[in-house]
Scaffold this motif. Sequence first.
Motif, PDB file in Angstrom:
ATOM      1  N   ASP A  79       0.834  -1.349   0.232  1.00  0.00           N
ATOM      2  CA  ASP A  79       0.035  -0.160  -0.136  1.00  0.00           C
ATOM      3  C   ASP A  79       1.166   1.280  -0.125  1.00  0.00           C
ATOM      4  N   SER A  80       1.568   1.124   0.718  1.00  0.00           N
ATOM      5  CA  SER A  80       2.985   2.125   0.847  1.00  0.00           C
ATOM      6  C   SER A  80       3.740   2.534  -0.887  1.00  0.00           C
ATOM      7  N   VAL A  81       4.228   1.510  -1.195  1.00  0.00           N
ATOM      8  CA  VAL A  81       4.681   1.477  -2.446  1.00  0.00           C
ATOM      9  C   VAL A  81       3.930   2.341  -3.844  1.00  0.00           C
ATOM     10  N   ASP A  82       2.517   1.648  -3.850  1.00  0.00           N
ATOM     11  CA  ASP A  82       1.451   2.155  -3.792  1.00  0.00           C
ATOM     12  C   ASP A  82       1.321   3.100  -4.230  1.00  0.00           C
ATOM     13  N   GLU A  83       1.525   3.966  -3.158  1.00  0.00           N
ATOM     14  CA  GLU A  83       0.877   5.439  -2.912  1.00  0.00           C
ATOM     15  C   GLU A  83       2.031   6.319  -2.903  1.00  0.00           C
ATOM     16  N   ALA A  84       3.163   6.570  -3.023  1.00  0.00           N
ATOM     17  CA  ALA A  84       4.334   6.764  -3.414  1.00  0.00           C
ATOM     18  C   ALA A  84       4.427   7.115  -5.149  1.00  0.00           C
ATOM     19  N   LEU A  85       3.903   5.678  -5.348  1.00  0.00           N
ATOM     20  CA  LEU A  85       4.236   5.481  -6.978  1.00  0.00           C
ATOM     21  C   LEU A  85       3.685   6.098  -7.663  1.00  0.00           C
ATOM     22  N   ALA A  86       2.601   6.530  -7.357  1.00  0.00           N
ATOM     23  CA  ALA A  86       0.933   6.975  -8.007  1.00  0.00           C
ATOM     24  C   ALA A  86       0.680   8.767  -7.586  1.00  0.00           C
ATOM     25  N   ILE A  87       1.334   8.909  -6.851  1.00  0.00           N
ATOM     26  CA  ILE A  87       1.823  10.451  -7.195  1.00  0.00           C
ATOM     27  C   ILE A  87       2.224  10.957  -8.822  1.00  0.00           C
ATOM     28  N   THR A  88       1.602  12.295  -8.926  1.00  0.00           N
ATOM     29  CA  THR A  88       1.658  12.719  -9.850  1.00  0.00           C
ATOM     30  C   THR A  88       2.267  13.967  -9.902  1.00  0.00           C
ATOM     31  N   LEU A  89       1.843  14.941 -10.683  1.00  0.00           N
ATOM     32  CA  LEU A  89       2.527  16.183 -11.618  1.00  0.00           C
ATOM     33  C   LEU A  89       2.197  16.895 -10.045  1.00  0.00           C
ATOM     34  N   CYS A  90       0.504  16.410  -9.629  1.00  0.00           N
ATOM     35  CA  CYS A  90       0.499  17.376  -8.342  1.00  0.00           C
ATOM     36  C   CYS A  90       0.552  16.660  -7.292  1.00  0.00           C
ATOM     37  N   MET A  91       1.921  17.523  -6.783  1.00  0.00           N
ATOM     38  CA  MET A  91       2.633  16.898  -5.460  1.00  0.00           C
ATOM     39  C   MET A  91       1.950  17.197  -4.700  1.00  0.00           C
ATOM     40  N   PRO A  92       2.330  16.274  -3.647  1.00  0.00           N
ATOM     41  CA  PRO A  92       1.588  16.597  -1.931  1.00  0.00           C
ATOM     42  C   PRO A  92       3.157  17.274  -1.434  1.00  0.00           C
ATOM     43  N   ALA A  93       1.948  17.791  -0.512  1.00  0.00           N
ATOM     44  CA  ALA A  93       2.139  18.482   0.827  1.00  0.00           C
ATOM     45  C   ALA A  93       4.336  17.365   1.360  1.00  0.00           C
ATOM     46  N   ARG A  94       5.370  18.247   1.355  1.00  0.00           N
ATOM     47  CA  ARG A  94       6.063  17.598   1.825  1.00  0.00           C
ATOM     48  C   ARG A  94       6.205  16.437   2.804  1.00  0.00           C
ATOM     49  N   VAL A 135      11.366   9.703  -2.662  1.00  0.00           N
ATOM     50  CA  VAL A 135       9.723   8.378  -2.317  1.00  0.00           C
ATOM     51  C   VAL A 135      10.209   7.441  -3.253  1.00  0.00           C
ATOM     52  N   ARG A 136      10.324   8.081  -4.482  1.00  0.00           N
ATOM     53  CA  ARG A 136      10.231   7.418  -5.308  1.00  0.00           C
ATOM     54  C   ARG A 136      11.071   6.094  -5.639  1.00  0.00           C
ATOM     55  N   ASP A 137      12.209   6.213  -6.175  1.00  0.00           N
ATOM     56  CA  ASP A 137      13.231   5.246  -6.217  1.00  0.00           C
ATOM     57  C   ASP A 137      12.736   4.357  -4.682  1.00  0.00           C
ATOM     58  N   LEU A 138      13.321   4.962  -3.553  1.00  0.00           N
ATOM     59  CA  LEU A 138      12.283   4.040  -2.320  1.00  0.00           C
ATOM     60  C   LEU A 138      11.303   2.880  -2.603  1.00  0.00           C
ATOM     61  N   ALA A 139      10.627   3.724  -3.467  1.00  0.00           N
ATOM     62  CA  ALA A 139       8.645   2.465  -3.801  1.00  0.00           C
ATOM     63  C   ALA A 139       9.322   1.874  -4.641  1.00  0.00           C
ATOM     64  N   ARG A 140      10.239   2.442  -5.593  1.00  0.00           N
ATOM     65  CA  ARG A 140      10.499   0.793  -6.384  1.00  0.00           C
ATOM     66  C   ARG A 140      11.147  -0.145  -6.424  1.00  0.00           C
ATOM     67  N   LEU A 141      11.990   0.195  -5.175  1.00  0.00           N
ATOM     68  CA  LEU A 141      13.133  -0.875  -4.986  1.00  0.00           C
ATOM     69  C   LEU A 141      12.753  -1.341  -3.526  1.00  0.00           C
ATOM     70  N   THR A 142      11.380  -1.014  -3.554  1.00  0.00           N
ATOM     71  CA  THR A 142      10.498  -1.760  -1.545  1.00  0.00           C
ATOM     72  C   THR A 142       9.810  -2.511  -2.386  1.00  0.00           C
ATOM     73  N   LYS A 143       9.135  -1.931  -4.096  1.00  0.00           N
ATOM     74  CA  LYS A 143       8.336  -3.064  -4.290  1.00  0.00           C
ATOM     75  C   LYS A 143       8.629  -4.314  -5.408  1.00  0.00           C
ATOM     76  N   ARG A 144      10.095  -4.165  -5.766  1.00  0.00           N
ATOM     77  CA  ARG A 144      11.126  -5.527  -6.212  1.00  0.00           C
ATOM     78  C   ARG A 144      11.360  -6.283  -4.909  1.00  0.00           C
ATOM     79  N   PHE A 145      11.625  -5.434  -3.593  1.00  0.00           N
ATOM     80  CA  PHE A 145      11.981  -6.955  -2.416  1.00  0.00           C
ATOM     81  C   PHE A 145      10.650  -7.373  -1.905  1.00  0.00           C
TER      82      PHE A 145
END
Length: 129
Positions: A30-45, A104-114
Amino acid sequence: MTAVTESHGPGRDPVVGSDASPLDLEGISDSVDEALAITLCMPAREDIDRLAGRLRGALNLFLTEDPAFAWAPEGQMHRTAHRLLELNARPDAETPQFTAFEYVRDLARLTKRFVALYRESHPAEEPND
């Protein structure tokens, strides 16, 4: 390297699983999907930083869960994870928001692979539908 889980803020802890498995693969996914679903409308820091903490906690668990992966072809994944988890690699308050977003996207991509690798090597631990 010692695994350190991070504070995940209010709500469900996405990385601690049941007694049968120390990993909550659904929460991590769920965390990976949420991170990778972020689009150009960037969320708050604050949201980016929250996801980074959750994903770093998940990667720490994977790194300590099955050390055999470190010597397999997946060893490159471990080296990449260690590099992303280093304190000097993490965004801080002075880091531009877009750089934190990419981290965060790098973390999410790698976590998805794990997650995929873990599911492949531990099929008996998958919940029955």
